[in-house]
Design a protein around this motif. Structure first.
Motif, PDB file in Angstrom:
ATOM      1  N   TYR A 156       0.716  -1.069  -0.180  1.00 52.78           N
ATOM      2  CA  TYR A 156      -0.086  -0.179  -0.123  1.00 52.78           C
ATOM      3  C   TYR A 156       0.895   1.200  -0.073  1.00 52.78           C
ATOM      4  CZ  TYR A 156      -3.735   3.238   1.187  1.00 52.78           C
ATOM      5  OH  TYR A 156      -4.846   4.175   1.081  1.00 52.78           O
ATOM      6  N   THR A 157       1.751   1.259   0.857  1.00 52.18           N
ATOM      7  CA  THR A 157       2.654   2.400   0.901  1.00 52.18           C
ATOM      8  C   THR A 157       4.083   2.314   0.003  1.00 52.18           C
ATOM      9  OG1 THR A 157       3.667   1.776   3.033  1.00 52.18           O
ATOM     10  CG2 THR A 157       1.743   3.174   3.009  1.00 52.18           C
ATOM     11  N   SER A 158       4.619   0.847   0.126  1.00 52.65           N
ATOM     12  CA  SER A 158       5.711   0.676  -0.472  1.00 52.65           C
ATOM     13  C   SER A 158       5.672   0.744  -1.878  1.00 52.65           C
ATOM     14  CB  SER A 158       6.385  -0.593  -0.110  1.00 52.65           C
ATOM     15  OG  SER A 158       5.701  -1.689  -0.545  1.00 52.65           O
ATOM     16  N   ALA A 206       2.043  -4.167   3.513  1.00 52.60           N
ATOM     17  CA  ALA A 206       1.484  -2.843   3.219  1.00 52.60           C
ATOM     18  C   ALA A 206       2.889  -1.690   3.221  1.00 52.60           C
ATOM     19  CB  ALA A 206       0.698  -2.435   4.319  1.00 52.60           C
ATOM     20  N   ASN A 207       3.884  -2.135   4.021  1.00 51.34           N
ATOM     21  CA  ASN A 207       4.899  -1.067   4.242  1.00 51.34           C
ATOM     22  C   ASN A 207       6.030  -1.412   3.942  1.00 51.34           C
ATOM     23  OD1 ASN A 207       2.798   0.869   5.434  1.00 51.34           O
ATOM     24  ND2 ASN A 207       2.852  -0.311   7.204  1.00 51.34           N
ATOM     25  N   GLU A 208       6.587  -2.460   4.241  1.00 51.25           N
ATOM     26  CA  GLU A 208       7.841  -3.173   4.065  1.00 51.25           C
ATOM     27  C   GLU A 208       7.999  -3.411   2.730  1.00 51.25           C
ATOM     28  OE1 GLU A 208      10.208  -2.925   6.271  1.00 51.25           O
ATOM     29  OE2 GLU A 208       9.125  -2.143   8.105  1.00 51.25           O
ATOM     30  N   ASP A 224      11.239 -11.798   4.222  1.00 52.06           N
ATOM     31  CA  ASP A 224      11.653 -10.722   4.360  1.00 52.06           C
ATOM     32  C   ASP A 224      12.602 -10.304   3.644  1.00 52.06           C
ATOM     33  OD1 ASP A 224      10.205  -9.506   6.656  1.00 52.06           O
ATOM     34  OD2 ASP A 224      11.207 -10.856   7.920  1.00 52.06           O
ATOM     35  N   ASP A 225      12.869 -11.162   2.577  1.00 47.48           N
ATOM     36  CA  ASP A 225      14.124 -10.867   1.451  1.00 47.48           C
ATOM     37  C   ASP A 225      13.459 -10.843  -0.001  1.00 47.48           C
ATOM     38  OD1 ASP A 225      13.748 -13.506   1.090  1.00 47.48           O
ATOM     39  OD2 ASP A 225      15.824 -14.018   1.795  1.00 47.48           O
ATOM     40  N   GLY A 226      12.062 -10.359  -0.133  1.00 45.28           N
ATOM     41  CA  GLY A 226      11.823 -10.113  -1.312  1.00 45.28           C
ATOM     42  C   GLY A 226      11.240 -11.538  -2.023  1.00 45.28           C
ATOM     43  N   GLY A 246      -1.409  -3.083   7.166  1.00 43.97           N
ATOM     44  CA  GLY A 246      -0.015  -2.577   7.893  1.00 43.97           C
ATOM     45  C   GLY A 246       0.095  -3.036   9.272  1.00 43.97           C
ATOM     46  N   THR A 247      -1.218  -2.804   9.957  1.00 49.55           N
ATOM     47  CA  THR A 247      -1.496  -3.040  11.213  1.00 49.55           C
ATOM     48  C   THR A 247      -2.133  -4.338  11.849  1.00 49.55           C
ATOM     49  OG1 THR A 247      -3.560  -1.899  11.439  1.00 49.55           O
ATOM     50  CG2 THR A 247      -1.381  -0.844  12.123  1.00 49.55           C
ATOM     51  N   THR A 248      -2.942  -4.809  10.794  1.00 52.87           N
ATOM     52  CA  THR A 248      -3.908  -6.019  10.764  1.00 52.87           C
ATOM     53  C   THR A 248      -3.741  -7.002   9.642  1.00 52.87           C
ATOM     54  OG1 THR A 248      -5.679  -4.809  12.109  1.00 52.87           O
ATOM     55  CG2 THR A 248      -6.039  -7.184  11.047  1.00 52.87           C
ATOM     56  N   LEU A 249      -3.402  -8.285   9.832  1.00 50.28           N
ATOM     57  CA  LEU A 249      -3.271  -9.403   8.996  1.00 50.28           C
ATOM     58  C   LEU A 249      -4.605 -10.105   8.876  1.00 50.28           C
ATOM     59  CD1 LEU A 249      -1.662 -11.121   6.745  1.00 50.28           C
ATOM     60  CD2 LEU A 249      -0.927 -12.434   8.759  1.00 50.28           C
ATOM     61  N   ALA A 250      -5.397 -10.010   8.039  1.00 46.62           N
ATOM     62  CA  ALA A 250      -6.840 -10.653   7.900  1.00 46.62           C
ATOM     63  C   ALA A 250      -6.660 -11.637   6.976  1.00 46.62           C
ATOM     64  CB  ALA A 250      -7.885  -9.650   7.441  1.00 46.62           C
TER      65      ALA A 250
END
Length: 319
Positions: A156-158, A206-208, A224-226, A246-250
């Motif tokens: 979402y942000t990245s 969402a962010n990372e 965490d490495d793409g 980003g705060t909730t995983l649904a």
């Protein structure tokens, strides 16, 4: 080692196949497409650009769902473009009426793939396009005329993109890819640690930018490495859908009945889904600040807010 997408037969039918009807676009394919296509009447008001859908109108082929950034209205991507829900019912955007696939909202727009509407200047398939102005402007990012991404997830942000390419292009083989430059170029994901797992979907954090999840009948893995290496995050739960703000995983899991699980740091909440017919399967899910949007295989759309579900679209028929 080449990785193969393994899916239960039902999910394969619902999630991994192309639309039954692909728009004919031979003329557009042979011509040179512009980078950006906008509505010709760019000065029209919102009411002019969006037309209310009449009661009883049919809606089909939902391939994406979410909430607009400015006013948090629910929006869906369909066989004939974008639709949004307002207090007085559904509205459809009268420009850029493409058969969107892999539709994913980001902070100031969306990414999508799919097939252009007839008479469009875009080549078929769309490749990767980025939409702004609530879908009135589309910019081609890459692979126009070559790729139709049914499975695309965007941070979402990245704005990192994670995709599964079903049919090879002139330069890319079938498989899993990432783009860290907003869809301009793609590089393969190694997918180490996934060999024993069936994969039904991808989910970008969402962010990372380098965090991505894969999920399916065996649970959920996280990288965490793409997408080069994965570790187990949720084991032994058949997961059909997943979304994150980003705060909730649904995610939707299949137990005795479908259940919706909301995971936050140190907390897990289980919600019942709306009553679904026996052969109806959840196919799209979005979450944003406690609100949820769910689409199902019979083209129904449900909104969860303030502790309860409401039906926005029932079996593809506008209310």
């Amino acid at each position: 080692m080449k990785k193969t997408l393994i899916l239960p037969s039902l999910l394969t039918t619902l999630l991994m196949t192309a639309c039954a009807s692909t728009p004919s676009n031979e003329t557009a394919t042979q011509s040179e497409a512009p980078t950006v296509e906008t509505d010709q009447a760019s000065q029209q008001t919102e009411a002019d650009n969006w037309k209310q859908v009449g009661t009883g109108a049919a809606v089909s082929h939902i391939h994406g769902a979410g909430f607009w950034q400015e006013d948090a209205r629910p929006v869906i991507a369909t066989h004939t473009g974008l639709m949004e829900f307002r207090e007085d019912g559904w509205y459809e955007l009268m420009s850029n009426r493409h058969d969107y696939m892999g539709f994913e909202l980001v902070e100031d727009g969306f990414y999508a793939s799919g097939h252009p509407e007839q008479q469009s200047a875009f080549k078929n398939p769309l490749g990767v396009v980025r939409g702004t102005e609530r879908g009135e402007t589309l910019e081609v990012r890459s692979l126009e005329g070559e790729a139709d991404f049914h499975h695309m997830s965007a941070g979402y942000t990245s704005e990192s993109l994670y995709v599964y390419l079903e049919e090879p292009t002139s330069e890319l083989q079938s498989g899993f890819y990432r783009s860290l430059d907003k869809g301009e170029a793609f590089e393969p994901m190694k997918m180490d640690g996934t060999a024993r797992y069936g994969i039904a979907g991808l989910l970008a954090d969402a962010n990372e930018p380098l965090r991505v999840y894969v999920y399916g009948p065996d649970g959920m893995l996280v990288s965490d490495d793409g997408g080069d290496t994965f570790d187990s995050l949720i084991a032994d739960e058949p997961i059909l859908l997943a979304a994150t703000d980003g705060t909730t995983l649904a995610y939707v899991r299949e137990a005795a009945a479908y259940e919706l699980v909301l995971r936050q740091t140190g907390n897990e909440t289980i919600l019942s889904l709306p009553n679904l017919e026996a052969d109806v399967v959840p196919i799209e899910l979005a979450v944003e600040e406690g609100r949820l949007l769910l689409a199902t295989s019979d083209n129904s759309v449900y909104l969860f807010e303030e502790g309860s579900w409401s039906t926005l679209l029932h079996a593809g028929v506008a209310k």
